[in-house]
Design an enzyme around this catalytic site. Structure first.
Site, PDB file in Angstrom:
ATOM      1  N   ASP A  66       0.845  -1.197   0.000  1.00  0.00           N
ATOM      2  CA  ASP A  66       0.000   0.000   0.000  1.00  0.00           C
ATOM      3  C   ASP A  66       0.879   1.247   0.000  1.00  0.00           C
ATOM      4  OD1 ASP A  66      -2.063   1.830   0.359  1.00  0.00           O
ATOM      5  OD2 ASP A  66      -2.189   1.477   2.526  1.00  0.00           O
ATOM      6  N   LYS A  68       0.471   3.718  -2.582  1.00  0.00           N
ATOM      7  CA  LYS A  68      -0.319   4.798  -3.196  1.00  0.00           C
ATOM      8  C   LYS A  68       0.517   5.662  -4.147  1.00  0.00           C
ATOM      9  CE  LYS A  68      -3.386   5.216   0.856  1.00  0.00           C
ATOM     10  NZ  LYS A  68      -2.648   4.357   1.813  1.00  0.00           N
ATOM     11  N   ASP A  71       2.586  10.126  -9.246  1.00  0.00           N
ATOM     12  CA  ASP A  71       3.670  10.901  -9.846  1.00  0.00           C
ATOM     13  C   ASP A  71       3.406  10.962 -11.347  1.00  0.00           C
ATOM     14  OD1 ASP A  71       6.312  12.070 -10.371  1.00  0.00           O
ATOM     15  OD2 ASP A  71       6.894  11.245  -8.426  1.00  0.00           O
ATOM     16  N   PRO A  73       3.445   9.708 -15.183  1.00  0.00           N
ATOM     17  CA  PRO A  73       3.199   8.335 -15.634  1.00  0.00           C
ATOM     18  C   PRO A  73       4.436   7.452 -15.697  1.00  0.00           C
ATOM     19  CG  PRO A  73       1.860   9.840 -16.912  1.00  0.00           C
ATOM     20  CD  PRO A  73       2.752  10.699 -16.049  1.00  0.00           C
ATOM     21  N   THR A  75       7.279   7.597 -14.044  1.00  0.00           N
ATOM     22  CA  THR A  75       7.783   7.272 -12.710  1.00  0.00           C
ATOM     23  C   THR A  75       6.896   6.249 -12.022  1.00  0.00           C
ATOM     24  OG1 THR A  75       8.811   9.442 -12.476  1.00  0.00           O
ATOM     25  CG2 THR A  75       8.337   8.240 -10.447  1.00  0.00           C
ATOM     26  N   THR A 125     -10.461   7.432   3.359  1.00  0.00           N
ATOM     27  CA  THR A 125     -11.521   7.277   4.353  1.00  0.00           C
ATOM     28  C   THR A 125     -11.318   8.170   5.566  1.00  0.00           C
ATOM     29  OG1 THR A 125     -10.377   5.362   5.291  1.00  0.00           O
ATOM     30  CG2 THR A 125     -12.113   4.928   3.681  1.00  0.00           C
ATOM     31  N   ARG A 186     -14.351  -1.760  11.254  1.00  0.00           N
ATOM     32  CA  ARG A 186     -14.276  -1.903  12.709  1.00  0.00           C
ATOM     33  C   ARG A 186     -15.324  -2.915  13.175  1.00  0.00           C
ATOM     34  NH1 ARG A 186     -10.390   0.493  11.675  1.00  0.00           N
ATOM     35  NH2 ARG A 186      -9.465   2.337  12.665  1.00  0.00           N
ATOM     36  N   GLN A 195     -10.543   7.188  11.602  1.00  0.00           N
ATOM     37  CA  GLN A 195     -11.366   6.975  10.423  1.00  0.00           C
ATOM     38  C   GLN A 195     -12.723   7.624  10.642  1.00  0.00           C
ATOM     39  OE1 GLN A 195     -10.258   5.502   7.699  1.00  0.00           O
ATOM     40  NE2 GLN A 195      -8.344   4.683   8.483  1.00  0.00           N
ATOM     41  N   ARG A 216      -6.083  -1.599  13.788  1.00  0.00           N
ATOM     42  CA  ARG A 216      -5.957  -1.633  15.241  1.00  0.00           C
ATOM     43  C   ARG A 216      -6.873  -2.616  15.965  1.00  0.00           C
ATOM     44  NH1 ARG A 216      -5.251   4.824  15.068  1.00  0.00           N
ATOM     45  NH2 ARG A 216      -6.291   4.357  13.089  1.00  0.00           N
TER      46      ARG A 216
END
Length: 241
Positions: A66, A68, A71, A73, A75, A125, A186, A195, A216
């Site tokens: 993860d 994300k 940048d 295209p 890269t 989120t 949750r 969140q 968590r």
């Protein structure tokens, strides 16, 4: 049983939000790869690097990397190609990087020996309508999520990260096979932490989510396996299995 067969119906993804590889490895040793996949994010990947990903995969876990990517295209394509080379199960980019960037990312992973699922983040989120407006986006939450998900689908991506609250709308617009990976999960009665848009596992699956990210409530649990088993039972009930 082959790893892909073992994991193919497992929607739970545990977020390894730890500051270092030793803590992440210690916690992973308390889990069962039959009960969840694992998510490695920014902080942990910067601290522990590809060696941690390879170690966790060696223990039987499929990994959602993860990071994300967002940048230009070329890269992003290079970063996705490198991530695919690690053999991870899933990677993501920011949909707001645009269709050209997402298309370059998809083309970069097409030839991988183990092609990862490629998904895009729509609206984080942690954001609510006021946050979105403050960032200069004129669309509402649902409208922005639908627009960005449509751009991801047009670029050939496998799905999106979205709130479970947007999942029914995205399922209607983009189909059940378009992946909808939902953070902010949750169990009933647990704290929402940072969140702002949260739902229970059963609600999320019933609303059309395909994969659920939980952090968590599992990583801080005295008995994380018991929490995972309870969540899997709730998911099975929601699926009617």
């Amino acid at each position: 049983m082959a790893q892909d067969q073992m994991h193919q119906d497992q929607p739970l993804i545990v977020a390894l939000d730890f500051p270092d590889g030793a803590s992440a490895r210690a916690f992973a040793s308390r889990l069962d790869p039959r009960l969840c996949r694992l998510k490695v994010g920014f902080e942990l990947f910067v601290a522990a690097g590809p060696a941690l990903v390879e170690d966790l995969q060696g223990r039987g876990f499929e990994i959602f990397l993860d990071l994300k990517f967002h940048d230009i295209p070329n890269t992003v394509a290079g970063a996705c190609r490198a991530a695919a080379g690690l053999g991870v199960w899933m990677i993501n980019v920011h949909a707001c990087g645009g269709r050209a960037m997402m298309t370059a990312a998809r083309e970069a992973v097409e030839g991988a020996a183990h092609r990862p699922r490629l998904i895009a983040v729509t609206v984080l989120t942690s954001m609510d309508a006021a946050d979105l407006a403050a960032s200069g986006i004129g669309r509402g939450l649902e409208e922005q999520a639908l627009f960005l998900a449509g751009e991801a689908r047009a670029a050939g991506l496998d799905g999106v990260v979205c709130s479970a609250r947007e999942a029914p709308m995205l399922r209607r617009a983009l189909g059940a096979d378009f992946l909808k990976v939902t953070p902010g999960i949750r169990p009933e009665g647990s704290a929402s932490d940072d969140q702002k848009r949260v739902v229970t596992p059963g609600q999320a699956m019933g609303d059309g989510a395909t994969h659920l990210v939980v952090g968590r409530p599992v990583t801080r649990a005295a008995d994380p396996l018991a929490v995972l088993e309870a969540m899997n039972r709730e998911i099975a009930a929601a699926r009617g299995t």
